[in-house]
Design a protein around this motif. Structure first.
Motif, PDB file in Angstrom:
ATOM      1  N   VAL A 297      20.780  -6.035  14.648  1.00  0.00           N
ATOM      2  CA  VAL A 297      22.144  -5.540  14.807  1.00  0.00           C
ATOM      3  C   VAL A 297      22.465  -5.556  16.299  1.00  0.00           C
ATOM      4  N   PRO A 298      23.471  -6.332  16.697  1.00  0.00           N
ATOM      5  CA  PRO A 298      23.798  -6.404  18.123  1.00  0.00           C
ATOM      6  C   PRO A 298      24.320  -5.059  18.633  1.00  0.00           C
ATOM      7  N   PRO A 299      24.231  -4.836  19.946  1.00  0.00           N
ATOM      8  CA  PRO A 299      24.686  -3.553  20.513  1.00  0.00           C
ATOM      9  C   PRO A 299      26.136  -3.215  20.172  1.00  0.00           C
ATOM     10  N   GLU A 300      26.981  -4.242  20.040  1.00  0.00           N
ATOM     11  CA  GLU A 300      28.392  -3.972  19.710  1.00  0.00           C
ATOM     12  C   GLU A 300      28.599  -3.702  18.226  1.00  0.00           C
TER      13      GLU A 300
ATOM     14  N   ARG B 276      28.552  -9.001   3.735  1.00  0.00           N
ATOM     15  CA  ARG B 276      27.683 -10.144   3.419  1.00  0.00           C
ATOM     16  C   ARG B 276      26.219  -9.723   3.357  1.00  0.00           C
ATOM     17  N   LEU B 277      25.788  -8.882   4.292  1.00  0.00           N
ATOM     18  CA  LEU B 277      24.385  -8.473   4.356  1.00  0.00           C
ATOM     19  C   LEU B 277      23.981  -7.528   3.227  1.00  0.00           C
ATOM     20  N   THR B 278      24.892  -6.675   2.801  1.00  0.00           N
ATOM     21  CA  THR B 278      24.549  -5.649   1.812  1.00  0.00           C
ATOM     22  C   THR B 278      24.971  -5.989   0.393  1.00  0.00           C
ATOM     23  N   GLY B 279      25.902  -6.950   0.260  1.00  0.00           N
ATOM     24  CA  GLY B 279      26.434  -7.256  -1.064  1.00  0.00           C
ATOM     25  C   GLY B 279      27.514  -6.287  -1.506  1.00  0.00           C
ATOM     26  N   VAL B 280      27.903  -5.376  -0.637  1.00  0.00           N
ATOM     27  CA  VAL B 280      28.973  -4.427  -0.937  1.00  0.00           C
ATOM     28  C   VAL B 280      30.274  -5.043  -0.443  1.00  0.00           C
TER      29      VAL B 280
ATOM     30  N   GLU C 156      36.322  -4.048   0.352  1.00  0.00           N
ATOM     31  CA  GLU C 156      37.115  -2.936  -0.195  1.00  0.00           C
ATOM     32  C   GLU C 156      36.224  -1.777  -0.609  1.00  0.00           C
ATOM     33  N   ALA C 157      35.043  -2.083  -1.138  1.00  0.00           N
ATOM     34  CA  ALA C 157      34.107  -1.013  -1.518  1.00  0.00           C
ATOM     35  C   ALA C 157      33.627  -0.264  -0.277  1.00  0.00           C
ATOM     36  N   LEU C 158      33.378  -0.968   0.806  1.00  0.00           N
ATOM     37  CA  LEU C 158      32.972  -0.303   2.049  1.00  0.00           C
ATOM     38  C   LEU C 158      34.081   0.626   2.537  1.00  0.00           C
ATOM     39  N   ARG C 159      35.309   0.162   2.459  1.00  0.00           N
ATOM     40  CA  ARG C 159      36.440   1.020   2.853  1.00  0.00           C
ATOM     41  C   ARG C 159      36.530   2.229   1.922  1.00  0.00           C
ATOM     42  N   TYR C 160      36.305   2.006   0.628  1.00  0.00           N
ATOM     43  CA  TYR C 160      36.306   3.095  -0.356  1.00  0.00           C
ATOM     44  C   TYR C 160      35.207   4.099  -0.020  1.00  0.00           C
ATOM     45  N   TYR C 161      33.993   3.611   0.264  1.00  0.00           N
ATOM     46  CA  TYR C 161      32.891   4.500   0.620  1.00  0.00           C
ATOM     47  C   TYR C 161      33.282   5.384   1.802  1.00  0.00           C
ATOM     48  N   GLU C 162      33.959   4.783   2.767  1.00  0.00           N
ATOM     49  CA  GLU C 162      34.385   5.546   3.939  1.00  0.00           C
ATOM     50  C   GLU C 162      35.416   6.607   3.545  1.00  0.00           C
ATOM     51  N   ARG C 163      36.428   6.210   2.777  1.00  0.00           N
ATOM     52  CA  ARG C 163      37.483   7.156   2.347  1.00  0.00           C
ATOM     53  C   ARG C 163      36.915   8.305   1.532  1.00  0.00           C
ATOM     54  N   GLU C 164      35.926   7.997   0.709  1.00  0.00           N
ATOM     55  CA  GLU C 164      35.361   9.001  -0.200  1.00  0.00           C
ATOM     56  C   GLU C 164      34.295   9.880   0.439  1.00  0.00           C
ATOM     57  N   GLY C 165      34.033   9.676   1.716  1.00  0.00           N
ATOM     58  CA  GLY C 165      33.063  10.522   2.412  1.00  0.00           C
ATOM     59  C   GLY C 165      31.622  10.217   2.068  1.00  0.00           C
ATOM     60  N   LEU C 166      31.354   8.968   1.662  1.00  0.00           N
ATOM     61  CA  LEU C 166      29.986   8.598   1.286  1.00  0.00           C
ATOM     62  C   LEU C 166      29.144   8.168   2.483  1.00  0.00           C
ATOM     63  N   LEU C 167      29.800   7.780   3.566  1.00  0.00           N
ATOM     64  CA  LEU C 167      29.053   7.363   4.743  1.00  0.00           C
ATOM     65  C   LEU C 167      28.578   8.599   5.491  1.00  0.00           C
ATOM     66  N   LEU C 168      27.440   8.461   6.141  1.00  0.00           N
ATOM     67  CA  LEU C 168      26.842   9.607   6.817  1.00  0.00           C
ATOM     68  C   LEU C 168      27.692  10.071   8.000  1.00  0.00           C
TER      69      LEU C 168
ATOM     70  N   HIS D 206      26.563   0.017  13.000  1.00  0.00           N
ATOM     71  CA  HIS D 206      25.319  -0.085  13.745  1.00  0.00           C
ATOM     72  C   HIS D 206      24.136   0.056  12.789  1.00  0.00           C
ATOM     73  N   GLU D 207      22.938  -0.007  13.331  1.00  0.00           N
ATOM     74  CA  GLU D 207      21.735  -0.034  12.485  1.00  0.00           C
ATOM     75  C   GLU D 207      21.663   1.152  11.528  1.00  0.00           C
ATOM     76  N   GLY D 208      21.957   2.348  12.026  1.00  0.00           N
ATOM     77  CA  GLY D 208      21.931   3.530  11.154  1.00  0.00           C
ATOM     78  C   GLY D 208      22.957   3.450  10.038  1.00  0.00           C
ATOM     79  N   ASP D 209      24.128   2.922  10.352  1.00  0.00           N
ATOM     80  CA  ASP D 209      25.171   2.747   9.323  1.00  0.00           C
ATOM     81  C   ASP D 209      24.705   1.771   8.251  1.00  0.00           C
ATOM     82  N   LEU D 210      24.123   0.670   8.713  1.00  0.00           N
ATOM     83  CA  LEU D 210      23.645  -0.358   7.786  1.00  0.00           C
ATOM     84  C   LEU D 210      22.542   0.200   6.885  1.00  0.00           C
ATOM     85  N   ALA D 211      21.617   0.943   7.468  1.00  0.00           N
ATOM     86  CA  ALA D 211      20.537   1.553   6.678  1.00  0.00           C
ATOM     87  C   ALA D 211      21.110   2.523   5.646  1.00  0.00           C
ATOM     88  N   TRP D 212      22.092   3.326   6.053  1.00  0.00           N
ATOM     89  CA  TRP D 212      22.704   4.288   5.131  1.00  0.00           C
ATOM     90  C   TRP D 212      23.389   3.552   3.980  1.00  0.00           C
TER      91      TRP D 212
END
Length: 134
Positions: free
Chosen positions: A13-16, A25-29, A32-44, A58-64
């Motif tokens: 994961v690059p610094p930016e 692409r990396l997660t298969g999500v 729109e689902a990623l945006r939904y996860y964010e709206r629904e408070g699923l992201l850490l 970033h790396e922690g976001d991707l792992a979560w």
């Protein structure tokens, strides 16, 4: 914040950070689902944004997100995923996290047992058809 156990991220994961399209692409999500996860408070944590307002993961976001994929693919409800995210944001909630994951494990094991019963029935039918076709 207490330690949150996350899947290992095996991509650089690059610094930016990564764009939402790259994370999709990396997660298969889907995006729109990623945006939904964010709206629904699923992201850490709130998703960081660049100067142009674009999401940068970033790396922690991707792992979560990979952890969310695992929980979703094993049948955890969105409500329980939201509860897990809420618990992981707070210190001293390890007991509640354990209880939530233990209940989920029991549901997953019940589903595995059910699938194994179905598989045995399918295998028995295949065996009968193979015997009758020779």
């Amino acid at each position: 914040m207490s330690e949150v156990l996350l899947p290992e991220v095996t991509v650089e994961v690059p610094p930016e950070g990564l764009s939402i399209t790259e994370v999709s692409r990396l997660t298969g999500v889907g995006v729109e689902a990623l945006r939904y996860y964010e709206r629904e408070g699923l992201l850490l944590d709130p998703t960081p944004r660049d100067g142009g307002g674009r999401r940068r993961y970033h790396e922690g976001d991707l792992a979560w997100i990979c952890g969310l994929v695992m929980l979703r693919e094993t049948g955890m409800s969105i409500a329980d995923m939201r509860r897990m995210a809420d618990l992981c944001r707070r210190e001293g909630t390890e007991k509640e996290r354990l209880e939530l994951l233990t209940r989920h494990r029991e549901r997953v094991l019940a589903e595995v047992r059910r699938t194994q019963r179905h598989l045995r029935a399918i295998e028995a039918k295949i065996t009968k058809y193979e015997a009758s076709s020779t």
